[in-house]
Design a protein around this motif. Structure first.
Motif, short mmCIF file in Angstrom:
data_model
loop_
_atom_site.label_atom_id
_atom_site.label_comp_id
_atom_site.label_asym_id
_atom_site.label_seq_id
_atom_site.Cartn_x
_atom_site.Cartn_y
_atom_site.Cartn_z
N CYS A 53 0.72 -1.21 0.02
CA CYS A 53 0.08 -0.05 0.17
C CYS A 53 0.80 1.22 -0.13
CB CYS A 53 -1.10 0.02 1.21
SG CYS A 53 -2.08 -1.54 1.30
N ALA A 54 0.40 2.34 -0.74
CA ALA A 54 1.23 3.45 -0.87
C ALA A 54 1.67 4.09 0.41
CB ALA A 54 0.50 4.21 -1.87
N GLY A 78 5.78 0.35 6.41
CA GLY A 78 7.26 0.64 5.52
C GLY A 78 7.62 -0.74 5.19
N SER A 79 8.96 -0.78 5.35
CA SER A 79 9.77 -1.76 4.78
C SER A 79 9.83 -3.01 5.67
CB SER A 79 11.31 -1.55 4.61
OG SER A 79 11.83 -1.28 6.03
N LEU A 80 9.08 -2.79 6.85
CA LEU A 80 8.85 -4.04 7.75
C LEU A 80 8.13 -5.31 7.05
CD1 LEU A 80 8.19 -2.23 11.31
CD2 LEU A 80 10.39 -3.56 10.69
N ARG A 138 -3.85 0.42 -3.22
CA ARG A 138 -3.42 -0.75 -2.38
C ARG A 138 -3.16 -1.96 -3.36
NH1 ARG A 138 -4.87 -0.42 2.81
NH2 ARG A 138 -5.35 -2.64 3.27
N PRO A 139 -1.97 -1.94 -3.88
CA PRO A 139 -1.71 -3.22 -4.94
C PRO A 139 -1.32 -4.49 -4.35
CG PRO A 139 0.17 -1.61 -4.89
CD PRO A 139 -0.96 -1.06 -4.08
N VAL A 140 -1.71 -5.64 -4.93
CA VAL A 140 -1.07 -6.85 -4.39
C VAL A 140 0.42 -6.79 -4.48
CG1 VAL A 140 -1.33 -9.18 -4.58
CG2 VAL A 140 -3.34 -7.88 -4.87
N ARG A 141 1.22 -7.10 -4.03
CA ARG A 141 2.75 -7.27 -4.11
C ARG A 141 2.96 -8.41 -4.92
NH1 ARG A 141 6.33 -5.47 -0.48
NH2 ARG A 141 4.92 -5.46 1.19
N LEU A 142 3.82 -7.90 -6.23
CA LEU A 142 4.48 -8.70 -7.05
C LEU A 142 3.40 -9.55 -7.91
CD1 LEU A 142 7.03 -10.56 -4.81
CD2 LEU A 142 7.44 -8.62 -6.35
N LEU A 195 -6.19 10.24 6.16
CA LEU A 195 -4.98 10.02 6.27
C LEU A 195 -4.01 11.45 6.59
CD1 LEU A 195 -4.25 7.77 2.99
CD2 LEU A 195 -4.05 7.05 5.35
N GLU A 196 -3.31 11.54 7.32
CA GLU A 196 -2.56 12.60 7.75
C GLU A 196 -0.99 12.61 7.40
OE1 GLU A 196 -0.98 14.96 11.89
OE2 GLU A 196 -2.58 13.65 11.90
N ARG A 197 -0.61 11.30 7.24
CA ARG A 197 1.03 11.49 6.85
C ARG A 197 1.03 9.73 6.47
NH1 ARG A 197 4.90 9.85 10.71
NH2 ARG A 197 6.40 11.19 9.41
N ASP A 198 2.14 9.63 5.64
CA ASP A 198 2.41 8.28 5.14
C ASP A 198 3.59 7.56 5.91
OD1 ASP A 198 4.36 9.87 3.91
OD2 ASP A 198 4.23 8.46 2.12
#
Length: 469
Positions: A96-97, A102-104, A209-213, A275-278
């Motif tokens: 998700c954008a 994040g990278s977790l 909200r794309p599906v990864r890969l 949403l306030e921040r990403d």
């Protein structure tokens, strides 16, 4: 709360001027309400001066402090059941954008059987310290993404172990991609509420909200999962994360939900979460006041948008006034400052799920808590700061008229902005109320009238929102 029939119904001793606010209504009327006492008055605009004249001789900043301090003392006497958010894995099949983890989400480690045993013991010890019954605690399982084939067996083991220890209340947060397949097993586990997110019509949702890969859509699969849960008697909280990009498309989305029969379903609750921040600093979101203005424009074209609760800061107060009930007082912003704990796949214990996985927000290690070790000095200091953060502890909040609808704002966001726990995270309440106050109050009032004629309705009460995107 039943609004007073006339402005002279106010008691000057308890109606504090600086906490009074006005929202203009239709047909030449005003809604005047006090954010400290919960009193409200609706009447002709020509009588507004009478309502204000009764209180302008008083000085809210002087009267508010002892009132707030008394309320804080009473708040601390209350037992606050502990809620747990449990992250057995950070691995996720979406990218998700705006994901706050994040990278977790690329980390695939999952709790083992030994980890699960330690988590249950740690939860028991934390509840004992709080002095509340374990059976009253609520457990929310989330990720990453846990409702998928690679992880669901671990969820089953975790929930079963907690149930054997006496837990009774379970929820799950999922992206919904495999929800339809796993809904029967969720029901068997006793998970009675599921939160899922849809961010717009299919094209908009899949972009955000794309599906990864995988070059595939998740939209229809999520809707199928919601249908399956409702069929099985599982409550659905459907969240739409909103910003200036997808708000113009919400009317069409909500109308499609109505076509599926969701808006009138007793186990379906929908809400809009700004949403306030990403959390990576790559995306820009307009303020909630601007979002409120945009939502009002969409609602003029598609009134069904009002059937989703607008979870913008402060609007709960107007929903309550419109329904004729006493508005909720927010001595704290959320459970992170009262009794929540987050336990994660990195062996961490945190007060807030936004801080999960980040060393600077960790208060303990799961294994240490399970072993009965006391909190280390730094962890104890962090926890005490979070639990003590309320409107009487944050200096600007003590004389702010929005304090009791705000609770000081999100602690995590305050820390990331200022580096200080005891700093406020303020919302643009004035602009939100100016943009949406009339519409929300009058909608809630109309719903009260409608339900009085037709019987109880889920739509009037709104959802029980969770906070994680």
């Amino acid at each position: 709360m039943q609004p007073s029939p006339h402005p002279h119904g106010y008691s000057p001793a308890s109606f504090v001027r600086d906490y009074t606010h006005r929202v203009g209504l239709r047909d030449g009327e005003d809604l005047i309400f006090n954010l400290l006492t919960g009193l409200g008055w609706r009447g002709r605009t020509t009588e507004e001066a009478l309502a204000r004249a009764a209180v302008e001789q008083h000085h809210g900043d002087r009267l508010a402090r002892p009132v707030l301090e008394h309320m804080e003392a009473e708040y601390r006497k209350l037992a606050h059941p502990v809620s747990f958010q449990l992250i057995p894995t950070y691995g996720c099949n979406f990218s998700c954008a705006y994901c706050y983890e994040g990278s977790l989400t690329t980390e695939q480690r999952q709790w083992t059987d030994a980890d699960i045993a330690g988590v249950v013991t740690a939860c028991e010890r934390l509840v004992q310290q709080a002095g509340t019954p374990f059976a009253e605690s609520r457990f929310t399982v989330l990720g990453g993404e846990v409702i998928r084939e690679q992880t669901f067996a671990g969820v089953e083991k975790l929930v079963a172990a907690l149930a054997r220890a006496g837990a009774r209340h379970f929820e799950a947060i999922t992206n919904g991609f495999e929800l339809a397949e796993h809904a029967p097993r969720l029901k068997d586990l006793g998970i009675d509420t599921v939160q899922v997110t849809v961010d717009g019509p299919q094209r908009i949702h899949d972009k955000r909200r794309p599906v990864r890969l995988l070059k595939t859509s998740s939209f229809e699969r999520i809707l199928e999962g919601v249908d399956r849960c409702l069929e099985l008697g599982i409550h659905i909280n459907l969240r739409i994360n909103i910003d200036q990009r997808n708000i113009p498309h919400l009317g069409r989305l909500i109308a499609s939900f109505d076509e599926r029969g969701w808006l009138d379903h007793p186990r379906f609750h929908g809400y809009l979460a700004p949403l306030e921040r990403d959390f990576s600093g790559k995306m820009h979101f307009v303020g909630e006041d601007e979002m409120a203005r945009m939502l009002v424009e969409v609602a003029k074209q598609e009134p069904l948008l009002l059937r989703f609760r607008w979870a913008l800061h402060g609007l709960d107060y107007l929903y309550a006034l419109g329904r004729g009930v006493t508005p909720k007082v927010h001595m704290r912003y959320c459970g992170a400052t009262s009794g929540d704990y987050m336990l994660d796949a990195r062996n961490g214990v945190y007060a807030c799920w936004f801080g999960a996985g980040q060393e600077e927000f960790k208060i303990a290690e799961i294994t240490a808590v399970a072993a009965g070790a006391p909190l280390q000095a730094e962890g104890k200091r962090r926890l005490e700061q979070w639990r003590g953060r309320g409107i009487t502890a944050i200096e600007p909040c003590g004389t702010c008229k929005w304090a009791l609808v705000c609770g000081g704002g999100c602690t995590f966001k305050a820390v990331t902005k200022t580096g200080q726990v005891m700093s406020p995270n303020c919302a643009p309440f004035e602009g939100i109320y100016a943009a949406a106050g009339q519409l929300i109050y009058e909608f809630a009032e109309a719903e009260r009238t409608r339900t009085a004629l037709a019987g109880p309705s889920r739509a009037a009460s709104g959802p029980r929102p969770a906070e994680a995107p």
